[in-house]
Design an enzyme around this catalytic site. Structure first.
Site, PDB file in Angstrom:
ATOM      1  N   LYS A 259      58.560  14.384  76.835  1.00 39.16           N
ATOM      2  CA  LYS A 259      57.736  13.175  76.749  1.00 39.16           C
ATOM      3  C   LYS A 259      58.143  12.121  77.783  1.00 39.16           C
ATOM      4  CE  LYS A 259      55.015  14.583  73.465  1.00 39.16           C
ATOM      5  NZ  LYS A 259      53.604  14.893  73.765  1.00 39.16           N
TER       6      LYS A 259
ATOM      7  N   SER B 182      54.699   9.828  73.063  1.00 39.24           N
ATOM      8  CA  SER B 182      55.479   9.556  71.857  1.00 39.24           C
ATOM      9  C   SER B 182      56.405   8.382  72.127  1.00 39.24           C
ATOM     10  CB  SER B 182      56.313  10.793  71.493  1.00 39.24           C
ATOM     11  OG  SER B 182      57.242  10.509  70.453  1.00 39.24           O
TER      12      SER B 182
ATOM     13  N   TYR C 198      62.398  17.723  73.167  1.00 35.75           N
ATOM     14  CA  TYR C 198      61.143  16.995  72.975  1.00 35.75           C
ATOM     15  C   TYR C 198      61.149  15.690  73.772  1.00 35.75           C
ATOM     16  CZ  TYR C 198      57.170  14.943  70.482  1.00 35.75           C
ATOM     17  OH  TYR C 198      55.960  14.378  70.165  1.00 35.75           O
TER      18      TYR C 198
END
Length: 255
Positions: A164, A147, A160
């Site tokens: 990533k 991402s 998150y």
């Protein structure tokens, strides 16, 4: 006489691919792209009934498109799938989850659930595919769908982002170790892609305004925006590309 160079081939004929998270969104789009360019593809996700529908829709008489139920947070099951159905010339790991919210509100359960898929599952899936290739003396291209949030911070995305950023880190480290075996490993890093899972974010006027301000091309991403990049990374056209991130972010990270 001048000898003109030849463009490397994007063809994936005779290649075998595993795509996880293939039941919807980015994973589904990646699977479709690989099939279109000639690969035999094993679709993997938790929802087997959904995958079977997709197999019927994208199946090609000249390719093998199959489906298998898999939750990559189950490491033993993941390794078994790779050992039974591999080797895979191409891995596209698009399985992932998110538990967005203010960092001060993050719980241990939120953290563990996200990491079990986005980091732990991704790591050991990539390891398993690489081990299988190396044991058989084969090369390959391994692609983790990361991402833009593996490169920048995001509001209500601390957990998150942590997952990533970690994917970006192990990708670079594995690239150093696997290069001798002619195994390439990269990430592809989308911006906000409009899917059923992200629709609630886009429906929030404040969040949509934030997204549109950051994406310099002035529109949200579509799953089709990922498909060309995945074919490129999977194919011989990217034969000298490893340990890097392909940003598909509309300019978000260019600030």
């Amino acid at each position: 006489m001048i000898q003109l160079p030849k463009t490397p081939k994007f063809s994936l004929l005779k290649k075998r691919a595993l795509v996880t998270g293939a039941s919807s969104g980015i994973g589904l789009a990646c699977a479709v792209a690989l099939v279109e360019y000639g690969a035999d593809v094993l679709l993997a996700a938790r929802r087997l009934s959904k995958l079977n529908e997709i197999v019927d829709m994208i199946g090609d008489v000249n390719r093998k498109v199959r489906a298998i139920a898999l939750d990559i947070s189950d490491i033993d099951a993941t390794i078994e799938v790779v050992n039974q159905h591999g080797p895979f010339d191409i891995l596209v790991n698009s399985a992932g989850i998110a538990r967005h919210g203010p960092a001060l509100d993050s719980t241990v359960d939120d953290f563990d659930e996200v990491m079990s898929v986005n980091l732990r599952g991704a790591y050991f899936l990539t390891q398993a595919v690489a081990k299988d290739l190396i044991s058989k003396g084969l090369s390959g291209s391994l692609i983790n769908v990361s991402s833009q949030m593996g490169h920048v911070g995001g509001i209500e995305r601390a957990v998150y982002c942590a997952s990533k950023f970690a994917v970006e880190g192990f990708t670079k480290a594995m690239a150093l170790e696997f290069g001798h075996a002619k195994i390439r490993i990269n990430t592809i890093c989308p911006t906000f892609i409009l899917t059923d899972l992200t629709r609630s974010t886009f429906d929030d006027p404040e969040k949509r305004a934030w997204i549109m301000d950051k994406i310099k091309l002035g529109r949200p991403g579509q799953v089709e925006d990922i498909m060309g990049g995945v074919v490129y990374l999977a194919s011989d056209a990217s034969a000298l590309v490893t340990g890097t991130a392909l940003m598909v972010d509309g300019g978000w990270t260019s600030d």
